[in-house]
Design a protein around this motif. Structure first.
Motif, PDB file in Angstrom:
ATOM      1  N   GLU A  58       0.840  -1.204   0.000  1.00 52.47           N
ATOM      2  CA  GLU A  58       0.000   0.000   0.000  1.00 52.47           C
ATOM      3  C   GLU A  58       0.874   1.253   0.000  1.00 52.47           C
ATOM      4  O   GLU A  58       0.622   2.209  -0.749  1.00 52.47           O
ATOM      5  N   TYR A  59       1.933   1.233   0.798  1.00 51.59           N
ATOM      6  CA  TYR A  59       2.863   2.357   0.861  1.00 51.59           C
ATOM      7  C   TYR A  59       3.626   2.506  -0.455  1.00 51.59           C
ATOM      8  O   TYR A  59       3.770   3.607  -0.999  1.00 51.59           O
ATOM      9  N   VAL A  60       4.100   1.383  -0.980  1.00 50.25           N
ATOM     10  CA  VAL A  60       4.899   1.405  -2.207  1.00 50.25           C
ATOM     11  C   VAL A  60       4.069   1.913  -3.387  1.00 50.25           C
ATOM     12  O   VAL A  60       4.534   2.755  -4.180  1.00 50.25           O
ATOM     13  N   PHE A  61       2.835   1.436  -3.516  1.00 54.38           N
ATOM     14  CA  PHE A  61       2.000   1.876  -4.633  1.00 54.38           C
ATOM     15  C   PHE A  61       1.563   3.332  -4.471  1.00 54.38           C
ATOM     16  O   PHE A  61       1.336   4.037  -5.466  1.00 54.38           O
ATOM     17  N   ASP A  62       1.447   3.773  -3.225  1.00 54.95           N
ATOM     18  CA  ASP A  62       1.166   5.193  -2.997  1.00 54.95           C
ATOM     19  C   ASP A  62       2.327   6.046  -3.522  1.00 54.95           C
ATOM     20  O   ASP A  62       2.116   7.085  -4.157  1.00 54.95           O
ATOM     21  N   LYS A  63       3.550   5.584  -3.259  1.00 56.47           N
ATOM     22  CA  LYS A  63       4.726   6.291  -3.770  1.00 56.47           C
ATOM     23  C   LYS A  63       4.759   6.254  -5.303  1.00 56.47           C
ATOM     24  O   LYS A  63       5.154   7.226  -5.954  1.00 56.47           O
ATOM     25  N   PHE A  64       4.353   5.133  -5.861  1.00 59.02           N
ATOM     26  CA  PHE A  64       4.301   4.996  -7.321  1.00 59.02           C
ATOM     27  C   PHE A  64       3.303   5.997  -7.918  1.00 59.02           C
ATOM     28  O   PHE A  64       3.577   6.633  -8.943  1.00 59.02           O
ATOM     29  N   ASN A  65       2.157   6.149  -7.265  1.00 57.81           N
ATOM     30  CA  ASN A  65       1.156   7.118  -7.732  1.00 57.81           C
ATOM     31  C   ASN A  65       1.698   8.546  -7.659  1.00 57.81           C
ATOM     32  O   ASN A  65       1.450   9.367  -8.551  1.00 57.81           O
ATOM     33  N   LYS A  66       2.441   8.831  -6.596  1.00 59.69           N
ATOM     34  CA  LYS A  66       3.025  10.173  -6.457  1.00 59.69           C
ATOM     35  C   LYS A  66       4.108  10.407  -7.510  1.00 59.69           C
ATOM     36  O   LYS A  66       4.280  11.537  -7.993  1.00 59.69           O
ATOM     37  N   PHE A  67       4.830   9.345  -7.863  1.00 63.82           N
ATOM     38  CA  PHE A  67       5.819   9.440  -8.935  1.00 63.82           C
ATOM     39  C   PHE A  67       5.138   9.844 -10.245  1.00 63.82           C
ATOM     40  O   PHE A  67       5.648  10.702 -10.996  1.00 63.82           O
ATOM     41  N   GLN A  68       3.972   9.259 -10.519  1.00 61.86           N
ATOM     42  CA  GLN A  68       3.244   9.603 -11.734  1.00 61.86           C
ATOM     43  C   GLN A  68       2.740  11.046 -11.696  1.00 61.86           C
ATOM     44  O   GLN A  68       2.704  11.727 -12.730  1.00 61.86           O
ATOM     45  N   GLN A  69       2.381  11.504 -10.507  1.00 62.81           N
ATOM     46  CA  GLN A  69       1.965  12.902 -10.371  1.00 62.81           C
ATOM     47  C   GLN A  69       3.107  13.853 -10.708  1.00 62.81           C
ATOM     48  O   GLN A  69       2.902  14.894 -11.347  1.00 62.81           O
ATOM     49  N   VAL A  70       4.320  13.476 -10.289  1.00 66.79           N
ATOM     50  CA  VAL A  70       5.494  14.294 -10.611  1.00 66.79           C
ATOM     51  C   VAL A  70       5.703  14.345 -12.127  1.00 66.79           C
ATOM     52  O   VAL A  70       5.996  15.410 -12.693  1.00 66.79           O
ATOM     53  N   LEU A  71       5.553  13.202 -12.794  1.00 72.56           N
ATOM     54  CA  LEU A  71       5.669  13.182 -14.255  1.00 72.56           C
ATOM     55  C   LEU A  71       4.667  14.151 -14.878  1.00 72.56           C
ATOM     56  O   LEU A  71       5.017  14.941 -15.770  1.00 72.56           O
ATOM     57  N   GLU A  72       3.429  14.092 -14.415  1.00 71.32           N
ATOM     58  CA  GLU A  72       2.388  14.937 -14.984  1.00 71.32           C
ATOM     59  C   GLU A  72       2.665  16.415 -14.723  1.00 71.32           C
ATOM     60  O   GLU A  72       2.405  17.272 -15.586  1.00 71.32           O
ATOM     61  N   GLU A  73       3.185  16.712 -13.548  1.00 66.89           N
ATOM     62  CA  GLU A  73       3.529  18.098 -13.222  1.00 66.89           C
ATOM     63  C   GLU A  73       4.627  18.640 -14.136  1.00 66.89           C
ATOM     64  O   GLU A  73       4.794  19.861 -14.252  1.00 66.89           O
ATOM     65  N   HIS A  74       5.366  17.729 -14.773  1.00 68.48           N
ATOM     66  CA  HIS A  74       6.437  18.142 -15.684  1.00 68.48           C
ATOM     67  C   HIS A  74       6.080  17.823 -17.139  1.00 68.48           C
ATOM     68  O   HIS A  74       6.939  17.495 -17.964  1.00 68.48           O
ATOM     69  N   ASN A  75       4.762  17.898 -17.441  1.00 63.69           N
ATOM     70  CA  ASN A  75       4.238  17.841 -18.815  1.00 63.69           C
ATOM     71  C   ASN A  75       4.377  16.484 -19.496  1.00 63.69           C
ATOM     72  O   ASN A  75       4.386  16.394 -20.730  1.00 63.69           O
ATOM     73  N   ILE A  76       4.481  15.409 -18.696  1.00 60.31           N
ATOM     74  CA  ILE A  76       4.438  14.057 -19.248  1.00 60.31           C
ATOM     75  C   ILE A  76       3.031  13.502 -19.021  1.00 60.31           C
ATOM     76  O   ILE A  76       2.555  13.449 -17.877  1.00 60.31           O
TER      77      ILE A  76
END
Length: 359
Positions: free
Chosen positions: A105-123
């Motif tokens: 649950e913790y690891v996948f939460d971090k994975f979701n936040k990683f994707q948010q970072v990508l989106e914040e940088h126009n990916i």
């Protein structure tokens, strides 16, 4: 900058995530350190692909959010599934398990936040409840091809090979990873618009560039992959074969799936009459007669419709609500610049290290 991408990399995020985690799992035990290194390794891996294929000008990162397929009612075919006597009847992909040693649950939460970072940088990223990464790969490859954009699906998921395509303008989708090489659609060159077609010429050049950078190239018919998995099933996804035959020796308990040589790969899977006739003929085949365990043709046809929905990545198989959800997603822009993402993640990792050193 052009409004359209010429070549978009579609990243199978869950495969990238799990494959890189497997590399780090035995080296790093602290879950925070593991997640920090995992994020950086994913970014570095993407950068290597961009370096290998310089024509890529855009990235779409897709991942699982569960599956709408798990909600499909199997009560009508449960009798047919039980007759196969292969395994217990459980839900789609419910045979897959994760190690209890990891706080997933913790690891996948971090994975979701990683994707948010990508989106914040126009990916562009895609992650929605009840929609699989496979569905997003279908949506983006077909949507982008329709607008004249070529795509590379970066994955090791063999199911996604069914998405490879080349249209009459040479616009393509290919399946690729470093270990297995490039898989592209086998195309009759007579079907292509060779003459006075600038689009074809440009796409053909991009394809040739991709081929040159691939260690191995394999031509396939993507429809064969769909037909084979519908008929033969996939126990890894808990999709059971449509028919099983018993051994010739009546004392043997062995059971066998339909042989590949007995599958009609040219069959129209939208033609119920053709499918029905196929199974009637199969049951009368000398290798199968009186040996088909589940010989109720009506149950087989219901099972066929079920497997088709489980397997075939095609607009006809999607519920309207899932299609409408996917259509809400648009490209953020045309970008492959992930250097800022790497710098941010590296900075965060360094900050954590500094804090730990001062404790």
């Amino acid at each position: 900058m052009s409004n359209n991408s010429k070549l978009t990399l579609i990243v199978d995020g869950n495969w990238l995530f799990m494959s890189r985690m497997a590399v780090l799992l035995n080296k790093i035990k602290n879950v925070d350190d593991l997640c920090n290194e995992l994020e950086l390794l994913m970014i570095k891996s993407i950068k290597l692909v961009l370096r290998n294929f310089p024509d890529i000008d855009n990235i779409v990162f897709v991942s699982d959010g569960g599956s709408w397929r798990k909600n499909i009612d199997i009560s009508e075919i449960e009798e047919a599934l039980k007759k196969l006597e292969i395994c217990d009847v459980v839900g789609y992909k419910e045979t897959r398990v994760h190690s209890d040693e990891i706080d997933w649950e913790y690891v996948f939460d971090k994975f979701n936040k990683f994707q948010q970072v990508l989106e914040e940088h126009n990916i562009t990223t895609c992650h929605e409840h009840h929609i699989e990464g496979d569905d997003w790969a279908w949506y983006w490859s077909t949507t982008l091809n329709a607008s004249g954009t070529n795509t590379i699906i970066w994955t090791k998921d063999n199911d996604l090979k069914q998405l490879v395509n080349t249209d009459t303008n040479g616009c393509f989708t290919v399946w690729w990873n470093k270990d297995n090489g490039l898989f592209k659609k086998a195309v009759d060159e007579n079907e292509m618009h060779w003459f006075f077609n600038n689009e074809y010429s440009e796409n053909d050049q991009i394809m040739n560039n991709v081929i040159k950078k691939s260690s191995k190239v394999t031509d396939i018919n993507p429809y064969d992959i769909v037909v084979e998995k519908i008929f033969m099933g996939d126990l890894g996804d808990n999709i059971l074969p449509l028919a099983m035959r018993s051994a010739k020796n009546p004392e043997s308990n062995k059971k066998f799936r339909i042989s590949r040589k007995d599958i009609n790969y040219d069959i129209d899977i939208n033609d119920d009459a053709a499918v029905r006739n196929y199974f009637i003929n199969l049951m009368n085949n000398k290798s199968y007669i009186n040996r088909i365990i589940n010989n109720d043709i009506e149950l087989i046809m219901k099972h066929f419709d079920f497997n088709k929905k489980m397997v075939w990545l095609n607009k006809s198989q999607y519920p309207d609500e899932v299609l409408n959800e996917m259509k809400q997603h648009k490209l953020i822009g045309i970008s492959k610049d992930i250097n800022m993402v790497e710098s941010l993640l590296q900075s965060r990792a360094n900050d954590v290290e500094n804090i730990l050193e001062n404790i």
